[in-house]
Motif scaffolding. Structure first.
Motif, PDB file in Angstrom:
ATOM      1  N   GLY A  32      45.206  36.091  42.801  1.00  0.00           N
ATOM      2  CA  GLY A  32      43.947  36.539  43.387  1.00  0.00           C
ATOM      3  C   GLY A  32      43.922  36.265  44.881  1.00  0.00           C
ATOM      4  O   GLY A  32      44.336  35.192  45.320  1.00  0.00           O
ATOM      5  N   ALA A  67      39.791  38.653  43.550  1.00  0.00           N
ATOM      6  CA  ALA A  67      39.925  37.715  42.432  1.00  0.00           C
ATOM      7  C   ALA A  67      40.189  36.297  42.929  1.00  0.00           C
ATOM      8  O   ALA A  67      40.942  36.089  43.871  1.00  0.00           O
ATOM      9  CB  ALA A  67      41.053  38.153  41.508  1.00  0.00           C
ATOM     10  N   ASP A 104      40.182  34.188  37.499  1.00  0.00           N
ATOM     11  CA  ASP A 104      39.071  35.130  37.546  1.00  0.00           C
ATOM     12  C   ASP A 104      39.154  36.121  36.393  1.00  0.00           C
ATOM     13  O   ASP A 104      40.245  36.424  35.890  1.00  0.00           O
ATOM     14  CB  ASP A 104      39.132  35.888  38.883  1.00  0.00           C
ATOM     15  N   GLU A 109      38.969  39.174  36.533  1.00  0.00           N
ATOM     16  CA  GLU A 109      39.703  40.361  36.973  1.00  0.00           C
ATOM     17  C   GLU A 109      41.123  40.394  36.408  1.00  0.00           C
ATOM     18  O   GLU A 109      41.698  41.463  36.207  1.00  0.00           O
ATOM     19  CB  GLU A 109      39.740  40.414  38.502  1.00  0.00           C
TER      20      GLU A 109
END
Length: 75
Positions: free
Chosen positions: A17, A50, A54, A56
């Motif tokens: 991320g 992210a 996360d 995501e």
């Protein structure tokens, strides 16, 4: 960790991320770079927006990318 990188390393897919405040994205890229320079197979993906762990990472597009990479590597 980077001292153990070798051409015999297994394939790596590193997804990081870009807002990770625990492990800086530069560390993931450094691992990818060391693997690539050693001749090992490595892919680096930077997830926009992210953080660390996360949600995501579990998004359908990211899971599709991971599944495609696994299919290609495991052939």
């Amino acid at each position: 960790m980077l001292t153990r990188v070798s051409p015999q390393a297994p394939p790596f897919m590193i997804v990081h991320g870009d807002r990770d405040r625990i492990v800086p994205p530069a560390e993931g890229f450094a691992l990818h770079d060391a693997l690539a320079r050693a001749g090992a197979r490595s892919r680096f993906e930077l997830l926009a927006g992210a953080g660390h762990e996360d949600a995501e990472f579990d998004s359908p597009p990211n899971l599709a990318t991971t599944a495609a990479w696994l299919r290609a590597v495991l052939r």
